[in-house]
Design an enzyme around this catalytic site. Structure first.
Site, PDB file in Angstrom:
ATOM      1  CE1 TYR A   1      -4.043  -1.857   0.095  1.00  0.00           C
ATOM      2  CE2 TYR A   1      -4.616   0.448   0.327  1.00  0.00           C
ATOM      3  CZ  TYR A   1      -4.972  -0.837   0.023  1.00  0.00           C
ATOM      4  OH  TYR A   1      -6.252  -1.106  -0.368  1.00  0.00           O
TER       5      TYR A   1
ATOM      6  CE  LYS B   1       0.487 -18.665   0.365  1.00  0.00           C
ATOM      7  NZ  LYS B   1      -0.338 -19.874   0.528  1.00  0.00           N
TER       8      LYS B   1
ATOM      9  CG  ASP C   1      -3.655 -20.026   1.227  1.00  0.00           C
ATOM     10  OD1 ASP C   1      -3.284 -19.763   2.388  1.00  0.00           O
ATOM     11  OD2 ASP C   1      -3.068 -20.854   0.508  1.00  0.00           O
TER      12      ASP C   1
ATOM     13  CG  ASP D   1      -8.125  -3.331   0.705  1.00  0.00           C
ATOM     14  OD1 ASP D   1      -9.126  -2.761   1.163  1.00  0.00           O
ATOM     15  OD2 ASP D   1      -7.797  -3.270  -0.492  1.00  0.00           O
TER      16      ASP D   1
ATOM     17  CG  ASP E   1     -14.035  -5.287   0.265  1.00  0.00           C
ATOM     18  OD1 ASP E   1     -13.824  -4.439   1.143  1.00  0.00           O
ATOM     19  OD2 ASP E   1     -14.277  -4.996  -0.928  1.00  0.00           O
TER      20      ASP E   1
HETATM   21  P1  ATP Z   1     -13.016   0.371  -3.933  1.00  0.00           P
HETATM   22  O1  ATP Z   1     -12.004  -0.413  -4.707  1.00  0.00           O
HETATM   23  O2  ATP Z   1     -12.841   1.847  -4.021  1.00  0.00           O
HETATM   24  O3  ATP Z   1     -13.203  -0.139  -2.529  1.00  0.00           O
HETATM   25  P2  ATP Z   1     -14.993  -1.233  -5.251  1.00  0.00           P
HETATM   26  O4  ATP Z   1     -14.736  -1.341  -6.709  1.00  0.00           O
HETATM   27  O5  ATP Z   1     -14.621  -2.375  -4.360  1.00  0.00           O
HETATM   28  O6  ATP Z   1     -14.400   0.134  -4.668  1.00  0.00           O
HETATM   29  P3  ATP Z   1     -17.304  -0.356  -3.987  1.00  0.00           P
HETATM   30  O7  ATP Z   1     -17.551   1.023  -4.377  1.00  0.00           O
HETATM   31  O8  ATP Z   1     -16.638  -0.596  -2.683  1.00  0.00           O
HETATM   32  O9  ATP Z   1     -16.499  -1.008  -5.145  1.00  0.00           O
HETATM   33  O10 ATP Z   1     -18.648  -1.164  -4.004  1.00  0.00           O
HETATM   34  C1  ATP Z   1     -18.841  -2.430  -4.611  1.00  0.00           C
HETATM   35  C2  ATP Z   1     -20.333  -2.600  -4.827  1.00  0.00           C
HETATM   36  O11 ATP Z   1     -20.970  -2.803  -3.569  1.00  0.00           O
HETATM   37  C3  ATP Z   1     -20.949  -1.352  -5.423  1.00  0.00           C
HETATM   38  O12 ATP Z   1     -20.913  -1.428  -6.796  1.00  0.00           O
HETATM   39  C4  ATP Z   1     -22.337  -1.320  -4.832  1.00  0.00           C
HETATM   40  O13 ATP Z   1     -23.235  -2.006  -5.665  1.00  0.00           O
HETATM   41  C5  ATP Z   1     -22.192  -2.065  -3.512  1.00  0.00           C
HETATM   42  N1  ATP Z   1     -22.133  -1.135  -2.384  1.00  0.00           N
HETATM   43  C6  ATP Z   1     -21.050  -0.600  -1.812  1.00  0.00           C
HETATM   44  N2  ATP Z   1     -21.377   0.203  -0.803  1.00  0.00           N
HETATM   45  C7  ATP Z   1     -22.715   0.208  -0.731  1.00  0.00           C
HETATM   46  C8  ATP Z   1     -23.677   0.879   0.106  1.00  0.00           C
HETATM   47  N3  ATP Z   1     -23.314   1.695   1.103  1.00  0.00           N
HETATM   48  N4  ATP Z   1     -24.976   0.645  -0.128  1.00  0.00           N
HETATM   49  C9  ATP Z   1     -25.377  -0.178  -1.093  1.00  0.00           C
HETATM   50  N5  ATP Z   1     -24.531  -0.838  -1.919  1.00  0.00           N
HETATM   51  C10 ATP Z   1     -23.217  -0.646  -1.750  1.00  0.00           C
END
Ligand code: ATP
Length: 338
Positions: free
Chosen positions: A123, A170, A203, A227, A231
């Protein structure tokens, strides 16, 4: 009175910021915890307007505040959040994943927190072109590894959980960097006899977060793995719309949703503001601890109870199986809060 700086962000950022501002006003007006909110710009919109993703005036306002709330920013995220984390030495990124009632979740009874090292690893963006190849430098230091490990053990100690820290790495492949991280965590573990300690390859952790997420308490890991795993953990409990985060340093802290700017749903009143509302809840917990302020802790509890109550009754945004708009959901939370 607490001075709160608020970065309104890009994509769904302004909608989430409106929701959180309404909630902060309700806390100020109706609950009586005095707050002064200053809105600042950073991200793609600031870059377009001022030529800088993180304008100096924004940084100054943030530094003068007691804490910062940051909505997601778009393409310029690396020039905003990564810089802020480094400049303010926000070394601990705290990402809880907790089961909420009435969620389209993969599993139930989850209450884990990912403690992600926030200043090193890939990062730092140290990348170079060499001929037709590209190289990224991964830095892991003993000092930063021990500091984040200590934070993770203290978190496990304070939480009402399983009293367990899982160190994720890892080291079988990255023997030098992850080897150092794993060794540092194991060293720190010796000072926390009441907390059990285990190690897991990243993993295997990714798999176990889906197979048996309830078995985790505190996960400590390096920046990039943290990170990605956060998710995944967010999705297991109900989705990114419910996922808050805190970036914590010795003197300052910044609170933001785990997710990005979600441009696909921006401007449609479809965003789930819970991720940002629950980030504000984490802010009040941190302010309470820092200032020994029972009132702030009570507000944090009220916010969480209100969100639990609203989703528990089935009032939900589309991403978690409901039909409420961002504004409607926010009003329901406010009505439970006061
Ligand atoms: P980043 O890489 O900047 O974290 P990303 O490409 O992972 O972005 P995000 O913007 O984090 O994408 O969101 C992924 C998907 O999850 C979005 O396209 C949306 O559909 C859904 N999402 C994210 N946050 C919300 C929220 N607060 N409410 C509803 N849906 C959401």
């Amino acid at each position: 009175m607490y001075k709160i700086s608020l970065i309104t962000g890009d994509g769904i950022g302004p909608e989430l910021s409106k929701s959180v501002t309404e909630i902060l006003h309700a806390i100020h007006d109706k609950i009586g915890l005095k707050l002064e909110i200053t809105t600042v710009e950073a991200g793609d919109s600031a870059l377009k307007k001022t030529g800088k993703a993180l304008p100096d005036s924004t940084l100054e306002t943030i530094k003068k505040s007691d804490a910062c709330l940051k909505a997601p920013v778009g393409e310029s995220a690396a020039d905003v959040i990564v810089v802020l984390r480094r400049m303010l030495d926000l070394y601990a990124n705290i990402r809880p994943a907790k089961s909420y009632p009435n969620m389209p979740a993969l599993k139930e009874n989850i209450d884990l927190v990912i403690v992600r090292e926030n200043t090193e690893d890939l990062y730092t963006g140290m990348e170079f072109d060499i001929g037709r190849s590209a190289i990224a430098l991964r830095t892991i230091s003993e000092e930063a590894s021990r500091r984040i490990a200590k934070y993770a053990f203290m978190t496990a100690d304070q939480r009402n959980g399983q009293k367990k820290v899982t160190c994720v790495h890892k080291s079988n492949v990255m023997r030098k960097t992850d080897g150092l991280f794993a060794r540092s965590c194991a060293e720190v573990a010796k000072g926390f006899a009441k907390i059990s300690f285990e190690q897991m390859y990243v993993d295997a952790c990714a798999m176990n977060l889906i197979r048996q997420p309830e078995s985790f308490d505190v996960i400590v890991t390096t920046n990039l793995f943290g990170d990605i795993l956060s998710d995944e953990a967010a999705q297991v409990v109900g989705g990114l719309g419910m996922a808050p985060a805190a970036n914590i340093g010795e003197r300052f802290a910044l609170f933001e949703p785990v997710h990005g700017a979600a441009f696909d749903i921006a401007g449609k009143e479809a965003a789930n503001p819970s991720s940002f509302i629950l980030s504000a809840k984490m802010m009040f917990e941190w302010l309470a601890m820092k200032n020994n302020d029972a009132g702030s802790l009570e507000v944090a509890k009220k916010i969480e109870d209100a969100v639990y109550g609203v989703v528990g009754e089935g009032t939900k945004t589309k991403d978690i199986g409901g039909n409420k708009t961002t504004g409607e959901f926010t009003q329901q939370v406010i009505s439970k809060l006061i």
